[in-house]
Design a protein around this motif. Structure first.
Motif, short mmCIF file in Angstrom:
data_model
loop_
_atom_site.label_atom_id
_atom_site.label_comp_id
_atom_site.label_asym_id
_atom_site.label_seq_id
_atom_site.Cartn_x
_atom_site.Cartn_y
_atom_site.Cartn_z
N ARG A 58 0.63 -0.76 0.23
CA ARG A 58 0.08 0.09 0.00
C ARG A 58 0.69 1.04 0.23
N VAL A 78 -5.46 7.29 -8.10
CA VAL A 78 -5.51 6.69 -7.69
C VAL A 78 -5.49 4.79 -8.30
N VAL A 106 0.89 5.29 0.91
CA VAL A 106 0.10 6.23 1.66
C VAL A 106 0.90 7.27 0.78
N TYR A 153 -3.82 11.86 1.26
CA TYR A 153 -3.99 12.46 2.03
C TYR A 153 -3.87 14.29 0.87
N ARG A 155 -7.88 13.39 -8.04
CA ARG A 155 -7.24 12.37 -6.73
C ARG A 155 -7.54 10.76 -7.75
N GLU A 198 -3.36 5.39 -0.76
CA GLU A 198 -3.64 6.54 -0.29
C GLU A 198 -3.88 7.94 -0.19
#
Length: 609
Positions: free
Chosen positions: A89, A107, A91, A121, A103, A119
């Motif tokens: 994963r 992804v 981040v 932020y 976004r 993920e």
């Protein structure tokens, strides 16, 4: 300018290191409790990693303050793949603002190209978390969220984060308050103390009021007759009672510094169990720590003291078993009774020469000498040396103007050096030390017997590499014993033996002092007590040459004897060596490796010398 101070500070931050720390803290609170920061200029696309211990899932974290966040995301992802880092994963935290379509595209791209879930932020998500679930982090990062937008009091941010102990006192109780604050800090608690905080230009009452409502987990007032007579201190205590009432919790932990009439306290404070320091500071501290532990007071996972001790001394260090402790002291068992006087027909100018160095003497003048022993035959012939009497040293306080006790220590010490020269050790005139030359011993190994009777060996001469890559070079080290004598005629004498390492290049040329020092430190970094003791004992057994002790002298009446076994004491407890293994590894990892650049610079200086 953004109306939201959180967003403004994130948009305009310039300290990337602090942003990395903020991101690490946010992710730790967001479920990645075991996050491991990496960061730095050579992070290979990873600012932090997290490994789920139950599933083995690896999450890699990348942080960015760049406006071109999409390009940075691609660069970091490619670095992760290029270096083959395990990743389940990705981040990505950024101070940039991106649209929903941006976004979704990012992804999808990461999933299709690398097979990792992404993920994201962004600025809005970060600021939302800092306003709600992670708001306590604002006060913990004042380098980002500056006092210009987030008020401070007494050196602490007033952003809501009730994690501190507020220790309040009057001047008469400053000693106890400061001690208590430092001890609680060492125990891992966050502590604010009125007498230790930066209060210049601000009001104590205003600062305490702000801290009580925003930052205090508990309020610890130091109570004494002087404190109860101070109306401002009483007002601050009443304010703390009000805060506790609004929170519905026991907010005060009174600490009694000196006895007083309890009737002077308000009823609410009297009903609270206080920690008594007027009997014992240690017992008072224990009471406060127990009260804090029972209320789950926020604290660091380990106090500063505990962290340092546990880092270097894991496990149970002291074991209640006896242990023999060996020293580097060797008892002198016999000193010749007579100090002889010698005169020469020609001066001895080179006291450290090949022949003179094998004779231990005190030079009174260029042709006048004092010694326990007769000089070597060749030296006697070359300089016409003859004996001119002598003195029994126990019968006179001085000889030829030299105090006997000083003369004895000098001659005993020089006898060890002279014996070392006779046994084949070389002499360095610059450093004034003796050292083992190559090929003096078979394979340059010195065999000896340990205190427990076992036999082993170590190298008295060896080669090591220094530097890295094309600039790596070899150097040679030589074991060099250093002797000193101590004692007096009434109590007896001892030899103190220390070990040094003489550093040269492979041709035998000595390094400049700085170059030799750096190599010497790297060579000896893993020598602990056992290694030093082995070398000390080996040298003394070498000088004993198979005998029970070292015997220096050519006749029965001029023999100087020194034990070959060091003095040993018995201790009622012992050190758990197994518990120190981790400490040794830590020390070796932290040792001098950061000086690589300086070391190679020194190589250049040596090459030009």
């Amino acid at each position: 300018m953004a109306a939201d101070p959180l967003i403004y500070c994130l948009e305009n931050l310039t300290d990337y290191d602090q942003f990395e720390r903020l991101c690490d803290d946010m992710m730790a609170l967001d479920g990645y409790r075991n996050i491991e920061p990496i960061g730095g200029s050579k992070d290979k696309g990873r600012d932090a990693i997290h490994v789920d211990s139950s599933t083995g899932t690896v999450a890699i974290f990348a942080y960015s303050v760049r406006e071109d966040w999409r390009k940075k995301l691609g660069q970091d992802s490619e670095k992760i793949r290029k270096h083959g880092h395990p990743c389940n994963r990705l981040v990505f935290l950024s101070t940039a603002v991106f649209t929903p379509s941006e976004r979704d595209e990012a992804v999808q791209f990461i999933q299709d190209t690398y097979g990792w879930p992404l993920e994201l932020y962004g600025l809005e998500r970060l600021s939302s978390m800092l306003r709600s679930s992670h708001r306590e982090l604002v006060s913990q990062h004042p380098q980002i969220f500056t006092p210009l937008f987030f008020p401070f009091a007494g050196g602490l941010s007033l952003s809501p984060s009730p994690d501190h102990l507020v220790v309040d006192h009057v001047e008469a109780d400053a000693g106890l308050a400061h001690w208590l604050s430092r001890r609680l800090t060492l125990a891992g608690f966050h502590v604010w103390c009125r007498g230790l905080a930066p209060m210049a230009g601000s009001s104590v009452n205003d600062a305490v009021r702000g801290l009580l409502t925003q930052r205090a987990f508990r309020y610890i007032p130091i109570l004494s007759p002087e404190a109860l007579s101070d109306p401002e201190f009483t007002a601050r205590r009443n304010m703390a009672l009000a805060v506790g009432g609004s929170r519905g919790s026991q907010f005060l932990i009174p600490a009694i510094a000196k006895p007083f009439d309890s009737a002077r306290l308000d009823q609410e404070t009297r009903s609270i169990t206080a920690a008594s320091f007027h009997v014992s500071w240690a017992l008072g501290l224990k009471s406060i720590e127990e009260a804090l532990s029972s209320t789950a007071c926020p604290r660091k996972s380990e106090g500063a003291r505990d962290l340092a001790i546990r880092s270097y001394f894991p496990g149970e260090i002291i074991i209640n078993e006896p242990e023999d402790l060996a020293s580097n002291l060797f008892k002198v068992t016999h000193v010749p009774e007579v100090i002889r006087r010698f005169h020469s027909s020609t001066p001895i100018t080179d006291e450290d020469g090949p022949l003179a160095g094998q004779w231990s003497f005190r030079k009174v003048s260029p042709t006048h000498f004092l010694s326990f022993h007769y000089p070597p035959a060749e030296l006697t012939v070359d300089h016409g040396i003859t004996q001119k009497g002598g003195s029994i040293w126990r019968a006179t306080p001085e000889m030829d103007g030299i105090r006997i006790d000083n003369l004895l220590i000098e001659l005993i010490k020089k006898s060890l050096y002279a014996e070392s020269r006779r046994r084949g050790l070389n002499y360095c005139t610059d450093r004034r030390l003796v050292y083992f030359p190559p090929r003096l011993l078979r394979n340059d190994n010195l065999s000896f017997q340990r205190l427990d009777g076992s036999h082993t060996h170590f190298s008295v001469v060896g080669e090591r590499s220094h530097g890295w890559g094309d600039r790596a070079s070899k150097y040679r080290y030589h074991i060099a014993p250093v002797f000193a004598a101590s004692g007096d005629p009434s109590k007896g004498f001892e030899i103190i033996v220390r070990i040094r390492a003489h550093i040269t290049d492979l041709s035998g040329k000595q390094f400049p002092r700085r170059g030799g020092l750096i190599r010497r430190k790297k060579l000896c970094k893993s020598w602990w007590n056992e290694e030093w003791l082995n070398r000390v004992m080996g040298v003394m057994q070498f000088l004993a040459d198979g005998k029970d002790g070292i015997e220096i002298g050519s006749t029965t009446d001029d023999i100087l004897r020194v034990e070959r076994t060091p003095r040993v004491w018995s201790a009622p407890i012992r050190i758990n060596e197994d518990a120190l293994k981790d400490a040794k590894a830590i020390a070796e990892e932290e040792f001098i490796t950061g000086n690589d650049i300086e070391e190679n610079e020194d190589d250049d200086a040596y090459a030009d010398a």
